[in-house]
Scaffold this active site. Sequence first.
Site, PDB file in Angstrom:
ATOM      1  N   LYS A 192       5.359   4.513  -9.926  1.00 12.63           N
ATOM      2  CA  LYS A 192       4.201   4.449  -9.115  1.00 12.63           C
ATOM      3  C   LYS A 192       3.059   4.382 -10.356  1.00 12.63           C
ATOM      4  CE  LYS A 192       5.442   7.138  -5.240  1.00 12.63           C
ATOM      5  NZ  LYS A 192       5.959   8.584  -4.806  1.00 12.63           N
ATOM      6  N   GLU A 233       0.750  -1.391  -0.065  1.00 12.91           N
ATOM      7  CA  GLU A 233       0.020   0.079  -0.030  1.00 12.91           C
ATOM      8  C   GLU A 233       0.808   1.241  -0.121  1.00 12.91           C
ATOM      9  OE1 GLU A 233      -3.723   0.321   0.020  1.00 12.91           O
ATOM     10  OE2 GLU A 233      -2.642   2.260  -0.666  1.00 12.91           O
ATOM     11  N   VAL A 236       2.841   3.561  -3.259  1.00 10.01           N
ATOM     12  CA  VAL A 236       2.192   4.542  -4.133  1.00 10.01           C
ATOM     13  C   VAL A 236       1.428   5.423  -3.146  1.00 10.01           C
ATOM     14  CG1 VAL A 236       0.668   5.212  -6.000  1.00 10.01           C
ATOM     15  CG2 VAL A 236       1.988   2.972  -6.059  1.00 10.01           C
TER      16      VAL A 236
HETATM   17  N1  HSE Z   1       9.867  10.190  -3.073  1.00 11.86           N
HETATM   18  C1  HSE Z   1       8.483   9.976  -2.720  1.00 11.86           C
HETATM   19  C2  HSE Z   1       7.865  11.066  -3.136  1.00 11.86           C
HETATM   20  C3  HSE Z   1       8.146   9.332  -1.563  1.00 11.86           C
HETATM   21  O1  HSE Z   1       8.611  12.370  -3.155  1.00 11.86           O
HETATM   22  O2  HSE Z   1       6.654  11.189  -3.559  1.00 11.86           O
HETATM   23  C4  HSE Z   1       6.970   8.850  -1.608  1.00 11.86           C
HETATM   24  O3  HSE Z   1       6.815   7.621  -2.368  1.00 11.86           O
END
Ligand code: HSE
Length: 429
Positions: free
Chosen positions: A206, A130, A133
């Site tokens: 993602k 979970e 993403v």
């Molecule tokens: N590095 C990622 C972001 C962390 O800034 O969204 C969260 O998945």
Amino acid sequence: MSMQIGVGFLGAGTVGSVLVRRLIYESDAIAAKTGLDLVVRGIAVRDRAKDRGIVIPPGLLTDRPSEVVDDPTVQIVIEVMGGLDPAGDLVLRALESGKAVVTANKELMASRGRELLAAAETAGVSLLFEAAVGGGIPIIRPLSESLAGERITSVLGIVNGTTNYILTRMVEEGVAYEDVLAEAQELGYAEADPTADVGGGDAASKAAILASLAFGTWVGGSRVTREGIEGLGTEDFESARRLGYTPKLLAIAEDSSEGIAVRVHPTLVPLDHPLASVRGATNAVFVSGPSIGELLFTGPGAGGEPTATAVLGDVITSARERLAGTQVKSRIRFASGRLRDPSGVSIKWLLRMTVMDRPGVLAQIAAVFGRHEVSIKSVWQDGRGDEATLLLVTHESPEGDLHLAADELAGLEVVSAVDSIMRVYDDEP
Ligand code: HSE
Ligand code: NAP
């Protein structure tokens, strides 16, 4: 008396250290709410001497991840180490030895998710992700369970907190890119290697996961085209604002009769669009389908605390399954194929050009667009003489045609430079 469930950590950084704190020092609250007695058995890190802002009971820390994976008292492995190697093989080994795995690792799931989910199914254990993403936003379970019966047609939104934080601060307050990136790192939003964030790789992983779950077709991370935000500058923000837009790094996954296209790129959205007001590290994802219409999932997309909540939810689900003796069968099936090249997808474009302000210039420019079948929607010009700035928005056009037109424009005597090309996402005709 409740039965103990042993938990082992791979990693205790931004996300892991929050989880360790909650599982060790706030276990009463978890037990009171869930009836579960979750016991931390081991924590693998690179540097055992590092200050993690919490007191870790002696004997738990190790710099040998295999000690956690091979510990027979560990029933659930929490992988918050990040990266592909050694995380991928450690997760596989844990699954094959009958341990449930909870991971926040989107890079790993986008790259080896299909293989790892199959391994989990074979071993009869769960692999939950979970937190991979949307940080603290529940989006994986809604897509894979609640919406499993919907024919989802698109998933679109902001899925990287770091870049949204950077764009918000740069656009609204004029903070310099390097300064605001350093802030995002300090706040725990950025990946260990922040080029994954600013280059669009994190959002691409993602988007691949979301598309795979939404469309039931495996979309590996490498199949997602991506552009990052590194090339955007003050002049782009100014042109966008002048025409009523703001830049966002959008992930767009669409399933049409021509196939599935998944892409990540900076995109201008109208200032009155709901995504324009998604600020800071907040994420927001629209999911569309014929029966549900449009759903919006939004909330904190990065940071240790919200992400730890998402991981903990999966740990609790895994622990409940263990106690219930449920043999988890992979609830997810992926077809293959049906992927199309996203560069064939049509979208509107904003071009910023430096042109000479002479009679006939616009006609020459319009002729180039016409030759490449790109239709012009609106034009705005500022300045006189050799240094006039021309902002031009097109109607929907495929990337290939647009770039051919831009190349020809750059060769015109009356065009000093095609300074920037940005995609525009709006619902206007
Ligand atoms: N590095 C990622 C972001 C962390 O800034 O969204 C969260 O998945
Ligand atoms: P992080 O702060 O860099 O922490 C990584 C942890 O793993 C550290 O404790 C590190 O040890 C340990 N580690 C790394 N390589 C190791 C190795 N080879 N052997 C042993 N230990 C190793 O990362 P994070 O921000 O917590 O992110 C962890 C995961 O969650 C990543 O997959 C990330 O994409 C994902 N995620 C992060 C966020 C977020 O907002 N940060 C949000 C959602 C998902 P040391 O501490 O000793 O260096």
